[in-house]
Design an enzyme around this catalytic site. Sequence first.
Site, short mmCIF file in Angstrom:
data_model
loop_
_atom_site.label_atom_id
_atom_site.label_comp_id
_atom_site.label_asym_id
_atom_site.label_seq_id
_atom_site.Cartn_x
_atom_site.Cartn_y
_atom_site.Cartn_z
N TYR A 1 0.85 -1.19 0.00
CA TYR A 1 0.00 0.00 0.00
C TYR A 1 0.89 1.24 0.00
O TYR A 1 2.02 1.19 0.47
CB TYR A 1 -0.86 0.02 1.26
CG TYR A 1 -1.83 -1.13 1.40
CD1 TYR A 1 -3.01 -1.15 0.68
CD2 TYR A 1 -1.55 -2.19 2.25
CE1 TYR A 1 -3.92 -2.20 0.82
CE2 TYR A 1 -2.45 -3.24 2.40
CZ TYR A 1 -3.63 -3.24 1.68
OH TYR A 1 -4.52 -4.27 1.83
N CYS B 1 -0.34 -20.81 8.87
CA CYS B 1 0.51 -19.63 8.64
C CYS B 1 0.59 -19.27 7.16
O CYS B 1 0.89 -20.11 6.32
CB CYS B 1 1.92 -19.91 9.17
SG CYS B 1 3.02 -18.49 8.92
N LYS C 1 -6.10 -6.40 1.06
CA LYS C 1 -7.31 -6.87 1.73
C LYS C 1 -8.56 -6.27 1.10
O LYS C 1 -8.66 -5.06 0.95
CB LYS C 1 -7.23 -6.51 3.21
CG LYS C 1 -6.05 -7.18 3.87
CD LYS C 1 -5.77 -6.62 5.25
CE LYS C 1 -4.53 -7.23 5.84
NZ LYS C 1 -3.29 -6.62 5.33
C1 LIG Z 1 -2.32 -6.31 6.08
C2 LIG Z 1 -1.20 -5.60 5.49
C3 LIG Z 1 -1.01 -4.24 5.74
C4 LIG Z 1 -1.90 -3.44 6.65
O1 LIG Z 1 -3.16 -3.35 6.15
P1 LIG Z 1 -4.26 -2.56 7.02
O2 LIG Z 1 -5.51 -2.77 6.24
O3 LIG Z 1 -3.81 -1.16 7.10
O4 LIG Z 1 -4.28 -3.19 8.36
C5 LIG Z 1 0.06 -3.61 5.13
N1 LIG Z 1 0.89 -4.28 4.33
C6 LIG Z 1 0.72 -5.58 4.06
C7 LIG Z 1 1.67 -6.26 3.13
C8 LIG Z 1 -0.33 -6.29 4.63
O5 LIG Z 1 -0.49 -7.59 4.37
#
Ligand SMILES: *Cc1c(COP(=O)(O)O)cnc(C)c1O
Length: 431
Positions: free
Chosen positions: A125, A144, A349
């Site tokens: 992100y 895991c 997500k």
């Molecule tokens: C889950 C995750 C995040 C954080 O996601 P949020 O929705 O902000 O909790 C950031 N980077 C990666 C690679 C993730 O898997």
Amino acid sequence: MTTKIDTALNEEHRLVTPPTPWEDVPMEKWNDWRWQLSHRLNTVEDFSPILNLTEDEIAGLSAPGAFRVDVTPYYASLMDPDDPQCPIRRQVMPLGQELVSFDAQMVDSLAEDQHSPVPGLVHRYPDRVLMMTTTQCASYCRFCTRSRIVGDPAENFGSHDYERQIAYIEANPQIRDVLLSGGDPLILPAKILDNLLTRLNDISHVEIVRLNTKVPMFLPQRITDELVDMLRRHQPLWIHLNINHAKEMAPDVVQAVAKLADAGFPLGSQSVLMAGINDCPNIILDMVHTLVRNRVRPYYLYQCDLVQGAGHFRTPVAKGIEIMEALRGHTSGYAIPTYVIDAPGGGGKVPILPNYLMSMSEDKVVVRNYEGFISTYTQADEYESHDPETCEACQARQRENKQQGVAGLLAGKKRTIEPRSWQQTHERSQD
Ligand SMILES: *Cc1c(COP(=O)(O)O)cnc(C)c1O
């Protein structure tokens, strides 16, 4: 004085001697996290005195080259010796079924390695990164998502990796949130973790750090006053636990979690939806109620990843939707996690919900509630549109060059989002 928190799940008295077969171990040793770690169980011989092992478990424990097994005596003591379906047992006991492959499985289903600018750092992100600090955990979850590296001491991260990870974060000022994960960062020597947190806090654009851990469940003894005092020096620090069933909130865990909450860390829990463990609306309700009584906010409920070895834990997505339907309206909003599919291939997500928006016209929106009551919301007929030109927050954001995605379409930055080479595919000439 007892509070609601004390009495929530803690009607059982705390142990005065360690449980069988550890009754000869002095209580100080049992309560020492180092003793717990160095006495972890991992073979048929280790588990036979405490569990009536099934054939499938024996096959799992005997499988050569399988994902590492290591269970703290504490976590093992919570297992039902006669019930192979015990949710504590299912989370950490390997089964022969792990070796059964399924069509969609992948080694790295979230394409984390592809999104790693430097080893152990996943930058998926725009404004946040996941930083793997170690490949070691107090015990190993059979589901895991990182079984490709976790548990392997030869694959561990060290100071050389941390330097590169931190240098990358320093060089990328859009990163405002760093998730410490692994493995389990609370397995690191306190001094190393202290240093890492100090280094991250020193980066001016890093606003928050999050720590993902299952140590309070596997090894509550590790949550010492000393450790908590060290962590407190690094606020704002958000702590995310990984709880999949109310049974994990055993008395020692309740106490460890209370220490963290008292120290002022916002606590969340990420749970994985798993067949035979928590694939039931009422089990999830019991879990989220247990969490909020202990000041832990349910954060995510994950659809089980397409990871090799976890095929037998997968449920239909329909089960997750059914669970979400049973939560909204039926319990407190803050007890409801967001149900997500972590999109295979590295999409991140994606939230999944039942439909509440039934229909819409220019002036009315038709919604249904959890009871099936259908209502209309009349939209404002005079709405003075928000003007990004005069909005300071909009202007400031516009100067940043962010991945804008679908929100960028709505903001009028782009008209389409198209697959690579979509243009060429559609440039069909007459001849
Ligand atoms: C889950 C995750 C995040 C954080 O996601 P949020 O929705 O902000 O909790 C950031 N980077 C990666 C690679 C993730 O898997």
